[in-house]
Motif scaffolding. Sequence first.
Motif, PDB file in Angstrom:
ATOM      1  N   ALA A   1     -18.833  19.356 -29.847  1.00 55.17           N
ATOM      2  CA  ALA A   1     -18.104  19.761 -31.048  1.00 55.17           C
ATOM      3  C   ALA A   1     -17.273  20.993 -30.727  1.00 55.17           C
ATOM      4  CB  ALA A   1     -19.076  20.060 -32.188  1.00 55.17           C
ATOM      5  N   LYS A   2     -16.056  21.030 -31.259  1.00 59.97           N
ATOM      6  CA  LYS A   2     -15.175  22.167 -31.019  1.00 59.97           C
ATOM      7  C   LYS A   2     -14.988  22.971 -32.290  1.00 59.97           C
ATOM      8  CE  LYS A   2     -12.634  19.866 -27.326  1.00 59.97           C
ATOM      9  NZ  LYS A   2     -11.300  19.419 -26.848  1.00 59.97           N
TER      10      LYS A   2
ATOM     11  N   PHE B   1     -15.840  13.226 -38.795  1.00 63.72           N
ATOM     12  CA  PHE B   1     -14.874  14.253 -38.445  1.00 63.72           C
ATOM     13  C   PHE B   1     -13.632  13.527 -37.944  1.00 63.72           C
ATOM     14  CE2 PHE B   1     -19.051  16.118 -37.991  1.00 63.72           C
ATOM     15  CZ  PHE B   1     -18.911  17.375 -38.573  1.00 63.72           C
ATOM     16  N   LEU B   2     -12.523  13.721 -38.614  1.00 62.81           N
ATOM     17  CA  LEU B   2     -11.260  13.086 -38.244  1.00 62.81           C
ATOM     18  C   LEU B   2     -10.428  14.119 -37.500  1.00 62.81           C
ATOM     19  CD1 LEU B   2     -10.599  11.144 -41.562  1.00 62.81           C
ATOM     20  CD2 LEU B   2     -11.656  10.296 -39.464  1.00 62.81           C
ATOM     21  N   VAL B   3     -10.358  13.934 -36.190  1.00 59.95           N
ATOM     22  CA  VAL B   3      -9.723  14.923 -35.317  1.00 59.95           C
ATOM     23  C   VAL B   3      -8.341  14.418 -34.910  1.00 59.95           C
ATOM     24  CG1 VAL B   3      -9.919  16.214 -33.162  1.00 59.95           C
ATOM     25  CG2 VAL B   3     -11.986  15.608 -34.465  1.00 59.95           C
ATOM     26  N   THR B   4      -7.321  15.157 -35.259  1.00 66.56           N
ATOM     27  CA  THR B   4      -5.948  14.769 -34.920  1.00 66.56           C
ATOM     28  C   THR B   4      -5.621  15.193 -33.494  1.00 66.56           C
ATOM     29  OG1 THR B   4      -5.249  15.002 -37.219  1.00 66.56           O
ATOM     30  CG2 THR B   4      -3.520  14.989 -35.549  1.00 66.56           C
ATOM     31  N   ALA B   5      -5.087  14.251 -32.712  1.00 71.29           N
ATOM     32  CA  ALA B   5      -4.679  14.531 -31.332  1.00 71.29           C
ATOM     33  C   ALA B   5      -3.329  13.866 -31.116  1.00 71.29           C
ATOM     34  CB  ALA B   5      -5.708  14.012 -30.342  1.00 71.29           C
TER      35      ALA B   5
ATOM     36  N   GLN C   1     -14.961  11.023 -35.087  1.00 67.89           N
ATOM     37  CA  GLN C   1     -16.186  11.576 -34.534  1.00 67.89           C
ATOM     38  C   GLN C   1     -17.228  11.673 -35.640  1.00 67.89           C
ATOM     39  OE1 GLN C   1     -15.187  15.313 -32.669  1.00 67.89           O
ATOM     40  NE2 GLN C   1     -13.873  14.340 -31.122  1.00 67.89           N
ATOM     41  N   VAL C   2     -18.485  11.548 -35.255  1.00 70.95           N
ATOM     42  CA  VAL C   2     -19.589  11.591 -36.215  1.00 70.95           C
ATOM     43  C   VAL C   2     -20.624  12.577 -35.692  1.00 70.95           C
ATOM     44  CG1 VAL C   2     -21.472  10.277 -37.253  1.00 70.95           C
ATOM     45  CG2 VAL C   2     -19.200   9.235 -37.022  1.00 70.95           C
ATOM     46  N   GLY C   3     -21.223  13.333 -36.592  1.00 73.12           N
ATOM     47  CA  GLY C   3     -22.241  14.287 -36.176  1.00 73.12           C
ATOM     48  C   GLY C   3     -22.817  15.018 -37.377  1.00 73.12           C
ATOM     49  N   PRO C   4     -23.570  16.069 -37.150  1.00 77.22           N
ATOM     50  CA  PRO C   4     -23.845  16.640 -35.830  1.00 77.22           C
ATOM     51  C   PRO C   4     -25.082  16.023 -35.183  1.00 77.22           C
ATOM     52  CG  PRO C   4     -24.741  18.051 -37.527  1.00 77.22           C
ATOM     53  CD  PRO C   4     -24.074  16.909 -38.249  1.00 77.22           C
ATOM     54  N   TYR C   5     -25.202  16.253 -33.866  1.00 84.57           N
ATOM     55  CA  TYR C   5     -26.393  15.896 -33.104  1.00 84.57           C
ATOM     56  C   TYR C   5     -26.883  17.156 -32.409  1.00 84.57           C
ATOM     57  CZ  TYR C   5     -25.138  11.079 -34.007  1.00 84.57           C
ATOM     58  OH  TYR C   5     -24.847   9.898 -34.639  1.00 84.57           O
ATOM     59  N   SER C   6     -28.174  17.304 -32.325  1.00 88.38           N
ATOM     60  CA  SER C   6     -28.747  18.556 -31.845  1.00 88.38           C
ATOM     61  C   SER C   6     -28.527  18.796 -30.361  1.00 88.38           C
ATOM     62  CB  SER C   6     -30.248  18.580 -32.144  1.00 88.38           C
ATOM     63  OG  SER C   6     -30.901  17.473 -31.531  1.00 88.38           O
ATOM     64  N   SER C   7     -28.283  17.718 -29.583  1.00 86.65           N
ATOM     65  CA  SER C   7     -28.120  17.868 -28.141  1.00 86.65           C
ATOM     66  C   SER C   7     -27.300  16.712 -27.598  1.00 86.65           C
ATOM     67  CB  SER C   7     -29.486  17.894 -27.447  1.00 86.65           C
ATOM     68  OG  SER C   7     -30.136  16.633 -27.613  1.00 86.65           O
ATOM     69  N   LYS C   8     -26.850  16.862 -26.367  1.00 89.79           N
ATOM     70  CA  LYS C   8     -26.128  15.770 -25.715  1.00 89.79           C
ATOM     71  C   LYS C   8     -27.040  14.565 -25.557  1.00 89.79           C
ATOM     72  CE  LYS C   8     -23.325  14.596 -21.688  1.00 89.79           C
ATOM     73  NZ  LYS C   8     -22.742  15.070 -20.401  1.00 89.79           N
ATOM     74  N   THR C   9     -28.328  14.814 -25.293  1.00 92.07           N
ATOM     75  CA  THR C   9     -29.281  13.714 -25.148  1.00 92.07           C
ATOM     76  C   THR C   9     -29.374  12.900 -26.431  1.00 92.07           C
ATOM     77  OG1 THR C   9     -30.572  14.953 -23.519  1.00 92.07           O
ATOM     78  CG2 THR C   9     -31.690  13.130 -24.649  1.00 92.07           C
ATOM     79  N   ALA C  10     -29.422  13.604 -27.573  1.00 89.90           N
ATOM     80  CA  ALA C  10     -29.506  12.905 -28.861  1.00 89.90           C
ATOM     81  C   ALA C  10     -28.231  12.114 -29.128  1.00 89.90           C
ATOM     82  CB  ALA C  10     -29.752  13.912 -29.976  1.00 89.90           C
TER      83      ALA C  10
ATOM     84  N   PRO D   1     -30.524  16.514 -38.442  1.00 85.62           N
ATOM     85  CA  PRO D   1     -30.226  17.947 -38.456  1.00 85.62           C
ATOM     86  C   PRO D   1     -28.913  18.217 -39.163  1.00 85.62           C
ATOM     87  CG  PRO D   1     -29.767  16.992 -36.298  1.00 85.62           C
ATOM     88  CD  PRO D   1     -30.472  15.936 -37.101  1.00 85.62           C
ATOM     89  N   THR D   2     -28.809  19.391 -39.751  1.00 88.50           N
ATOM     90  CA  THR D   2     -27.577  19.758 -40.461  1.00 88.50           C
ATOM     91  C   THR D   2     -26.632  20.546 -39.571  1.00 88.50           C
ATOM     92  OG1 THR D   2     -28.672  21.749 -41.298  1.00 88.50           O
ATOM     93  CG2 THR D   2     -28.730  19.778 -42.692  1.00 88.50           C
ATOM     94  N   SER D   3     -27.070  20.867 -38.363  1.00 87.88           N
ATOM     95  CA  SER D   3     -26.208  21.573 -37.433  1.00 87.88           C
ATOM     96  C   SER D   3     -26.486  21.075 -36.023  1.00 87.88           C
ATOM     97  CB  SER D   3     -26.439  23.089 -37.513  1.00 87.88           C
ATOM     98  OG  SER D   3     -27.770  23.401 -37.151  1.00 87.88           O
ATOM     99  N   GLY D   4     -25.539  21.275 -35.159  1.00 89.33           N
ATOM    100  CA  GLY D   4     -25.686  20.847 -33.778  1.00 89.33           C
ATOM    101  C   GLY D   4     -24.344  20.924 -33.080  1.00 89.33           C
TER     102      GLY D   4
END
Length: 299
Positions: A298-299, A258-262, A269-278, A221-224
């Motif tokens: 995803a934020k 996705f390179l998230v600075t904290a 992080q890698v994605g997207p995934y359509s659901s938490k289950t996926a 999927p291209t979104s999630g």
Amino acid sequence: MRSKYWSAALFGASLVWAAPASAQNVKAGIDAWQRGDYAGAVAIWRPLAQAGDPDASFNMGQAYRLGRGVLVDLGTAQTWLEQAARKDHVDAQTTLGLLLFQNGNQAEGLKWLKMGSEKGDPRAMLVYGTALFNGDGVAQDPVLGYAYVSRSAAQGLEPARNTLAQMDEIIPLAQRKKGVALALQKAKTQSVAKSAPEPTQKVAQTTAPRTKIQQVAATIPTSGAWRIQLGAFSQRSSAEALFRKLSGSAPVAGRQQFLVTAGTVTRLQVGPYSSKTAASAACGTLLGRGQPCFPVAAK
């Protein structure tokens, strides 16, 4: 660092090996299992498990989890594992915790993994220690988390060594020293749980052909709203290198990094995934290969 682990070494298919004289039928079931007579092993263990034998209950849980001698049934596997875990069976506590954790019941899984960690099981210490380090599902305690992962690594668990190396890039030296001192203290007071030898035939892991990966990528999927997190690093280049390394694997192929600075760290992080289950399913595959992983929104 929000990395989560587990591998064949962590979520192994081991069965109880040494049986006391009063439970030789459990050993007889193991002998049948080694010969490949899985149905025969289950037939031996079932009445013993029904009578409350924790070793037999644990082995029944493993049989249902693996689909050996019976059809795969994770619900039944959980029931048998919990029966053994409630009788203080360390392997059952850890395996049950991993099963629950992998299938999205993080809170309940961590409860059992904490018990396994307190008894020195290396698999439990890796997962529970990482959760403590990150504050995932438990109050954050990086020193105690570092201590548990250190003990797991000291027992030779390779994914723990990898996780410890990531922690070393993040945690200050003073906290590392405290963690090591705490690990030594716990080693003196806890009995170290030793995983039983694995009597089952190991299945060779093969890399999927490139054409297969391309087919998988075509259905991504291209979104999630979900991603998977693969680690946190003090250097951005380390996160990018890990993504390149994993980009050809089926759970990651075709997805974005996705390179998230904290603060001072970069989370991969890698994605997207359509659901938490996926996302959880993708992590299950990666964890089975020893790569820490955890689903995140995803934020």
